[in-house]
Enzyme design. Structure first.
Site, PDB file in Angstrom:
ATOM      1  N   LYS A   1      35.947  25.577  33.544  1.00  0.00           N
ATOM      2  CA  LYS A   1      35.330  24.584  34.188  1.00  0.00           C
ATOM      3  C   LYS A   1      33.975  24.908  34.520  1.00  0.00           C
ATOM      4  O   LYS A   1      32.868  24.457  34.670  1.00  0.00           O
ATOM      5  CB  LYS A   1      36.243  24.135  35.319  1.00  0.00           C
ATOM      6  CG  LYS A   1      36.382  25.279  36.582  1.00  0.00           C
ATOM      7  CD  LYS A   1      37.355  24.846  37.645  1.00  0.00           C
ATOM      8  CE  LYS A   1      38.040  25.659  38.562  1.00  0.00           C
ATOM      9  NZ  LYS A   1      38.876  26.749  37.961  1.00  0.00           N
TER      10      LYS A   1
ATOM     11  N   ARG B   1      39.666  22.353  47.715  1.00  0.00           N
ATOM     12  CA  ARG B   1      40.996  22.782  47.544  1.00  0.00           C
ATOM     13  C   ARG B   1      42.028  22.259  48.125  1.00  0.00           C
ATOM     14  O   ARG B   1      43.284  22.199  47.905  1.00  0.00           O
ATOM     15  CB  ARG B   1      40.968  24.322  48.003  1.00  0.00           C
ATOM     16  CG  ARG B   1      40.115  25.018  46.721  1.00  0.00           C
ATOM     17  CD  ARG B   1      40.637  26.403  46.797  1.00  0.00           C
ATOM     18  NE  ARG B   1      39.334  27.454  46.022  1.00  0.00           N
ATOM     19  CZ  ARG B   1      39.817  27.699  44.555  1.00  0.00           C
ATOM     20  NH1 ARG B   1      40.680  27.239  44.123  1.00  0.00           N
ATOM     21  NH2 ARG B   1      38.694  28.630  44.388  1.00  0.00           N
TER      22      ARG B   1
ATOM     23  N   ARG C   1      39.515  36.882  27.950  1.00  0.00           N
ATOM     24  CA  ARG C   1      38.429  36.691  28.801  1.00  0.00           C
ATOM     25  C   ARG C   1      37.875  38.043  29.542  1.00  0.00           C
ATOM     26  O   ARG C   1      38.655  38.916  29.594  1.00  0.00           O
ATOM     27  CB  ARG C   1      38.899  35.683  30.090  1.00  0.00           C
ATOM     28  CG  ARG C   1      37.975  35.381  30.984  1.00  0.00           C
ATOM     29  CD  ARG C   1      38.244  34.306  31.835  1.00  0.00           C
ATOM     30  NE  ARG C   1      38.820  34.599  32.949  1.00  0.00           N
ATOM     31  CZ  ARG C   1      38.690  34.053  34.001  1.00  0.00           C
ATOM     32  NH1 ARG C   1      38.189  32.799  33.964  1.00  0.00           N
ATOM     33  NH2 ARG C   1      39.303  34.358  35.195  1.00  0.00           N
TER      34      ARG C   1
ATOM     35  N   ARG D   1      40.154  41.189  33.721  1.00  0.00           N
ATOM     36  CA  ARG D   1      40.830  41.248  35.034  1.00  0.00           C
ATOM     37  C   ARG D   1      42.245  41.421  35.074  1.00  0.00           C
ATOM     38  O   ARG D   1      43.021  40.785  34.010  1.00  0.00           O
ATOM     39  CB  ARG D   1      40.557  39.828  35.549  1.00  0.00           C
ATOM     40  CG  ARG D   1      39.045  39.789  36.148  1.00  0.00           C
ATOM     41  CD  ARG D   1      38.611  38.568  36.534  1.00  0.00           C
ATOM     42  NE  ARG D   1      39.521  37.826  37.179  1.00  0.00           N
ATOM     43  CZ  ARG D   1      39.173  36.507  37.782  1.00  0.00           C
ATOM     44  NH1 ARG D   1      38.041  36.002  37.838  1.00  0.00           N
ATOM     45  NH2 ARG D   1      40.295  35.642  38.273  1.00  0.00           N
TER      46      ARG D   1
ATOM     47  N   ARG E   1      49.722  31.974  38.611  1.00  0.00           N
ATOM     48  CA  ARG E   1      48.330  31.264  39.102  1.00  0.00           C
ATOM     49  C   ARG E   1      48.360  29.782  38.731  1.00  0.00           C
ATOM     50  O   ARG E   1      48.039  29.108  39.376  1.00  0.00           O
ATOM     51  CB  ARG E   1      47.074  32.055  38.533  1.00  0.00           C
ATOM     52  CG  ARG E   1      46.788  33.384  39.086  1.00  0.00           C
ATOM     53  CD  ARG E   1      45.792  34.249  38.287  1.00  0.00           C
ATOM     54  NE  ARG E   1      44.453  33.740  38.172  1.00  0.00           N
ATOM     55  CZ  ARG E   1      43.629  33.895  37.374  1.00  0.00           C
ATOM     56  NH1 ARG E   1      43.844  34.534  36.199  1.00  0.00           N
ATOM     57  NH2 ARG E   1      42.349  33.178  37.538  1.00  0.00           N
TER      58      ARG E   1
END
Ligand SMILES: [Zn+2]
Length: 209
Positions: free
Chosen positions: A13, A87, A121, A154, A165
């Site tokens: 996104k 959120r 990533r 990460r 997640r």
């Protein structure tokens, strides 16, 4: 045009939002970036947020809303793409009070694709910029194009953590997605190719909005 973009972690996104920003000539506002900026410049809010995150508690809704209001006030006439907010349904209602939303882009990507993409990533330690070893390589290996910062993987991009997640994201976002669906603002975008050219997805979004 005022746009909200939704998608699970790893749906791209941020990447799509910054490309939409260029095509539409409107601001890209990421609450994640805003929060990092407040912390870096050690504002009163920034210090408050630091306290919450170092103690492992979630930053309360109203603090994020305050930061967003401050930033949105300068873009209301020009339009924006908002990422990382709302959120909760409560935040969505707050946002309605601040301004009108014209479209909500909802990125739908299968879990397996996200797990594959996140394992490739890389993120900049300094400015938070995101890269991908397969689809969005930095110009120099291991270094951020924007600021020269060091790139790292990460811990929360590991498959097991990613699956957890995704579950947390779905449970949390479902009511907000339904809120916008009921207002006929939701534009569902589907993408099942982990190595898709981001420009193609942006084309898809441009057609939908
Ligand atoms: Zn950087």
């Amino acid at each position: 045009m005022n746009i909200v973009i939704f998608g699970p972690p790893g749906s791209g996104k941020g990447t799509y939002a910054s490309r939409l920003m260029k095509r539409l000539g409107i601001a890209h506002i990421s609450t994640g970036d805003l929060v990092r900026e407040e912390i870096r410049s050690q504002t009163l809010l920034g210090k408050k947020i630091e306290k919450y995150s170092s103690s492992g508690t979630l930053v309360p809704d109203d603090i994020i809303t305050d930061i967003l209001k401050k930033r949105l006030s300068s873009e209301l006439s020009k339009g924006f793409i908002l990422e990382g907010y709302p959120r909760t349904v409560g935040q969505a209602k707050e946002l309605e009070k601040i301004t009108t939303i014209d479209a909500v882009v909802n990125l739908n990507v299968p879990d397996s694709v996200i797990v594959e993409r996140l394992s490739a990533r890389l993120q900049c330690k300094n400015c938070g910029a995101i890269y991908n070893e397969k689809t969005m390589k930095p110009k120099t290996a291991g270094k951020c194009d924007k600021c020269g910062g060091e790139l790292f993987r990460r811990v929360d991009d590991q498959p097991d953590v990613v699956r957890e997640r995704l579950k947390v994201y779905r449970d949390g976002s479902e009511p907000v997605v339904e809120f916008y669906r009921s207002r006929n603002l939701l534009k569902d975008i589907r993408n099942e190719d982990p190595n898709v050219d981001p420009e193609k997805v942006v084309d898809q979004i441009m057609k939908a909005i």
